[in-house]
Design an enzyme around this catalytic site. Sequence first.
Site, short mmCIF file in Angstrom:
data_model
loop_
_atom_site.label_atom_id
_atom_site.label_comp_id
_atom_site.label_asym_id
_atom_site.label_seq_id
_atom_site.Cartn_x
_atom_site.Cartn_y
_atom_site.Cartn_z
N GLY A 168 0.80 -1.28 0.10
CA GLY A 168 -0.04 0.01 -0.02
C GLY A 168 0.85 1.38 -0.09
N TYR A 169 0.07 2.25 0.46
CA TYR A 169 0.57 3.69 0.22
C TYR A 169 1.35 3.88 -1.31
CZ TYR A 169 1.36 8.05 2.65
OH TYR A 169 1.44 9.48 2.89
N HIS A 211 4.44 1.84 -7.96
CA HIS A 211 3.29 0.79 -8.06
C HIS A 211 2.66 0.99 -9.25
CE1 HIS A 211 4.05 1.24 -3.53
NE2 HIS A 211 4.11 -0.20 -3.76
N GLY A 229 9.30 -4.82 -8.60
CA GLY A 229 10.05 -3.65 -9.03
C GLY A 229 11.39 -4.10 -8.60
N GLN A 285 15.12 -8.71 -3.20
CA GLN A 285 13.86 -9.48 -3.14
C GLN A 285 13.56 -9.97 -4.49
OE1 GLN A 285 9.94 -7.73 -1.09
NE2 GLN A 285 9.50 -6.99 -3.22
N VAL A 316 11.39 3.51 -10.62
CA VAL A 316 10.75 4.74 -11.23
C VAL A 316 11.43 5.84 -10.06
CG1 VAL A 316 8.49 6.01 -11.54
CG2 VAL A 316 8.61 3.57 -11.81
N SER A 331 7.59 4.20 -0.55
CA SER A 331 6.61 4.65 0.40
C SER A 331 7.28 5.32 1.45
CB SER A 331 5.67 3.35 0.79
OG SER A 331 5.28 2.75 -0.23
O1 PAF Z 1 7.91 -5.06 -1.94
C1 PAF Z 1 6.74 -4.92 -1.18
O2 PAF Z 1 6.03 -4.06 -1.01
C2 PAF Z 1 6.71 -6.44 -0.26
O3 PAF Z 1 7.77 -7.00 0.25
C3 PAF Z 1 5.68 -7.47 -1.05
C4 PAF Z 1 6.26 -7.94 -2.27
C5 PAF Z 1 4.25 -6.92 -1.25
C6 PAF Z 1 5.63 -8.73 0.02
O4 PAF Z 1 4.96 -8.01 1.24
#
Ligand code: PAF
Length: 276
Positions: free
Chosen positions: A29-30, A35, A145, A151, A174, A184
């Site tokens: 979120g945020y 996103h 991203g 990640q 971005v 965020s």
């Molecule tokens: O990158 C993120 O915002 C988080 O790590 C994700 C992939 C939504 C998992 O909670």
Amino acid sequence: MKTVQTVNELKQIIAINNTKTIGFVPTMGYLHEGHQALLNKARADNDIVVASIFVNPAQFGPNEDLDRYPRDIERDTQLATDAGVDVLFIPSAEEMYPFESGITIQVGELSTKLCGESRPGHFDGVLKVITKLFHLIQPTNAYFGQKDAQQLAIIETFVNAYNFPVQIVRVPTVRETDGLAKSSRNVFLSEQERVEAVHLYKALQLAKITWEQTNDLSEAITKGKEHIESNTSGKIDYLEALSYPSLQPVTNETKAVLFATAVFFEKARLIDNILT
Ligand code: PAF
């Protein structure tokens, strides 16, 4: 756009759409333009777009910012609607983790580097939620991203190693007009820190150019670190160069090099990276 909060409702929608391609964008979120880029790509590639908003407690350490992670569901809902999302999944923690199974996913070596070193258990928590979300949503494509490079590398490796039937799509970082990567957590920067924060990206660029010109990685890293130290009030967590996506030491055979950094400011820990 349909907003759903329960696993049962979500499962019903997924079952009805089982002949369609599903693009999935997991978020906490945020939402910001980073996103939006994920959502736009998902919209362009798929019949149905599912996005999730879930601040996943499993990926936050005891002294991290879970409780004060920024939230604005109303704004996020509008942004998701505008981006053409079909289904927005906003579960509670109880809905996602109704009981403690005692079974965990451990990332292992890939999580011993970069962010994994100062955030023990973080990537285990990411894979915990991603596994659940992938099983519930059964996406054809899932969008992540490049800003969260470690990640992304871990999720790609996991999906490959365990044959998850999903295509992971990498979406470029971005940036603000001055170069700061959208995040965020940028909202937590003071006015002065916001001005300084662009130097993370500048330091990475300097390190990359130095390496390209001198072939000396340790000089490149030193220059990058010095740049952050002289131009920001932040405390460097790391600035490193590793092969990507294997996150191993760089050798002559390395094809893609990841220059990555994390810096602690007063109320935010920012990360950024560039790939050669
Ligand atoms: O990158 C993120 O915002 C988080 O790590 C994700 C992939 C939504 C998992 O909670």
